[in-house]
Write a protein that holds these residues in place. Structure first.
Motif, PDB file in Angstrom:
ATOM      1  N   LEU A  45      31.183  40.864  14.600  1.00 47.92           N
ATOM      2  CA  LEU A  45      31.138  39.581  15.295  1.00 47.92           C
ATOM      3  C   LEU A  45      31.571  39.731  16.750  1.00 47.92           C
ATOM      4  N   ASP A  46      30.943  40.658  17.433  1.00 50.02           N
ATOM      5  CA  ASP A  46      31.309  40.958  18.820  1.00 50.02           C
ATOM      6  C   ASP A  46      30.345  40.349  19.834  1.00 50.02           C
ATOM      7  N   GLY A  47      29.376  39.548  19.386  1.00 54.25           N
ATOM      8  CA  GLY A  47      28.302  39.085  20.260  1.00 54.25           C
ATOM      9  C   GLY A  47      28.769  38.402  21.526  1.00 54.25           C
ATOM     10  N   ALA A  48      29.793  37.550  21.422  1.00 56.62           N
ATOM     11  CA  ALA A  48      30.282  36.831  22.597  1.00 56.62           C
ATOM     12  C   ALA A  48      31.053  37.743  23.550  1.00 56.62           C
ATOM     13  N   LEU A  49      31.557  38.867  23.024  1.00 58.54           N
ATOM     14  CA  LEU A  49      32.294  39.813  23.871  1.00 58.54           C
ATOM     15  C   LEU A  49      31.359  40.640  24.746  1.00 58.54           C
ATOM     16  N   LEU A  50      30.068  40.626  24.422  1.00 57.45           N
ATOM     17  CA  LEU A  50      29.094  41.437  25.149  1.00 57.45           C
ATOM     18  C   LEU A  50      28.473  40.703  26.326  1.00 57.45           C
ATOM     19  N   ILE A  51      28.846  39.410  26.525  1.00 57.55           N
ATOM     20  CA  ILE A  51      28.214  38.616  27.580  1.00 57.55           C
ATOM     21  C   ILE A  51      29.223  38.210  28.655  1.00 57.55           C
ATOM     22  N   ASN A  52      28.677  37.849  29.825  1.00 61.71           N
ATOM     23  CA  ASN A  52      29.514  37.457  30.963  1.00 61.71           C
ATOM     24  C   ASN A  52      29.691  35.949  31.100  1.00 61.71           C
ATOM     25  N   ASN A  53      28.841  35.166  30.460  1.00 58.07           N
ATOM     26  CA  ASN A  53      28.795  33.736  30.776  1.00 58.07           C
ATOM     27  C   ASN A  53      28.922  32.846  29.538  1.00 58.07           C
ATOM     28  N   ASP A  54      29.909  33.133  28.708  1.00 55.26           N
ATOM     29  CA  ASP A  54      30.217  32.286  27.556  1.00 55.26           C
ATOM     30  C   ASP A  54      30.747  30.947  28.070  1.00 55.26           C
ATOM     31  N   ILE A  55      30.221  29.843  27.552  1.00 59.88           N
ATOM     32  CA  ILE A  55      30.690  28.535  28.022  1.00 59.88           C
ATOM     33  C   ILE A  55      31.572  27.829  26.990  1.00 59.88           C
ATOM     34  N   TYR A  56      31.858  28.510  25.879  1.00 57.85           N
ATOM     35  CA  TYR A  56      32.732  27.948  24.851  1.00 57.85           C
ATOM     36  C   TYR A  56      33.944  28.852  24.657  1.00 57.85           C
ATOM     37  N   LYS A  57      34.981  28.279  24.080  1.00 57.64           N
ATOM     38  CA  LYS A  57      36.161  29.035  23.673  1.00 57.64           C
ATOM     39  C   LYS A  57      36.397  28.735  22.209  1.00 57.64           C
ATOM     40  N   GLY A  58      36.510  29.789  21.406  1.00 59.81           N
ATOM     41  CA  GLY A  58      36.690  29.581  19.974  1.00 59.81           C
ATOM     42  C   GLY A  58      37.366  30.773  19.335  1.00 59.81           C
TER      43      GLY A  58
END
Length: 350
Positions: free
Chosen positions: A316-329
């Motif tokens: 579950l690393d998908g959000a760690l691979l991006i620069n522009n996450d707009i959510y926090k969870g």
């Protein structure tokens, strides 16, 4: 900054808002068949009685969906005949029946509906399901194919993780493993993305990888080579996991003697409802379960994490691979997924 132009549809007691968004990947992402540095997604909001649930559809190109196809699908939805979001089974069955395939488009509605329900109940969804977050396995972190120099850089950035996922399937396979092993001895999982075509060579690699402390092989051969996969699984010293070879609940029974386990992804299976059913069926059939993801924001990642206590391996690393996450969870601490106590899927907008 990407412009937020929302499409808005009012359907009885429900309001559906959605817009395209493009994820920017930190490192060029290379697997056996392609490379890319962005992922198109569609973000949605499903509102009922002033309460809003968030959802997301992520569409890596190989899935065959696009922002345009998702938006077209969402424009076909009419929830005006439903008086309550607690008609969950009826609503999601209706969504699934609108059109075949389009699993990511269906997943964004499923995620938003679960987020909405959890907020109406005032509980995070893992608690609604009665699951213990202490049982979530460590998440792997993905090392995509690259030069030795960049692979070393990626490994150095992943020091908190207790297991690494390595992309294989090209002539650089042994170089990738040897480079990582020169820096760390943490367990590895190998994702071949159907890159090996010959079963004898695949078995030889499986035996070599077992000696390198690789704990399982994800989709080592093309999904169409069912007999070859069954042959490999029978002889492999490490488990084989179906990814491209397993999409939905109905696929699982036929995979019992072909693979050792399955990889469940919300974008492949239409969302949280079916993913949970898949994990339970796989467990009953003594198949290992991996919970995976695409490159996604913390919206879809946090949704998947709600059912992570049910699985053997998490990726579950998908959000760690991006620069522009707009959510926090959901976040990762010392290689482990930490769920929030926020209701629904447990996210807020940044």
């Amino acid at each position: 900054m990407q412009t937020a132009i929302w499409h808005i549809r009012k359907m009885g007691k429900f309001i559906l808002r959605f817009r395209p968004y493009t994820l920017e990947i930190k490192h060029v992402f290379t697997v056996a068949a392609f490379s890319r540095n962005t992922t198109p997604v569609v973000l949605i909001e499903l509102e009922y009685d002033g309460v809003v649930g968030y959802g997301e559809a992520s569409m890596p190109p190989y899935l065959g969906e696009s922002q345009e196809s998702v938006i077209s699908f969402l424009n076909k939805i009419d929830l005006s005949t439903y008086s309550s979001p607690f008609q969950t089974e009826d609503i999601l069955q209706y969504i699934d029946d609108i059109q075949e395939q389009h699993t990511a488009a269906k997943a964004c509605i499923d995620i938003a509906l679960h987020d909405l329900l959890g907020k109406l109940l005032g509980q995070p969804y893992h608690k609604v399901w009665g699951l213990n977050p202490a049982l979530i396995p460590p998440t792997s972190f993905t090392i995509g194919m690259d030069t030795e120099e960049i692979v070393r850089q990626k490994v150095s950035e992943a020091q908190q993780f207790k297991i690494l996922k390595v992309k294989l399937g090209l002539e650089t396979d042994k170089m990738m493993i040897k480079t990582i092993r020169s820096m760390t001895d943490v367990p590895l999982c190998a994702d071949v993305n159907q890159g090996w075509k010959n079963k004898e060579q695949a078995l030889e690699m499986a035996q070599w990888l077992a000696e390198q402390n690789v704990v399982f092989l994800e989709q080592p051969m093309p999904k169409e080579q069912i007999d070859d996969m069954a042959w490999l699984t029978e002889r492999s010293p490490i488990p084989t996991i179906a990814d491209e070879g397993c999409q939905r609940y109905s696929d699982i029974i036929g995979l019992k003697d072909v693979y050792s386990g399955i990889n469940i992804k919300l974008m492949k299976c239409t969302g949280m409802r079916e993913a949970k059913k898949m994990a339970e069926l796989a467990g009953a059939l003594d198949l290992k379960v991996m919970l995976g993801c695409m490159t996604e924001t913390s919206c879809a990642i946090s949704a998947a994490a709600q059912l992570a206590p049910l699985v053997d391996w998490a990726d579950l690393d998908g959000a760690l691979l991006i620069n522009n996450d707009i959510y926090k969870g959901m976040y990762v601490h010392e290689g482990r997924c930490v769920l929030t106590d926020l209701p629904g899927i447990g996210i807020i907008k940044k």
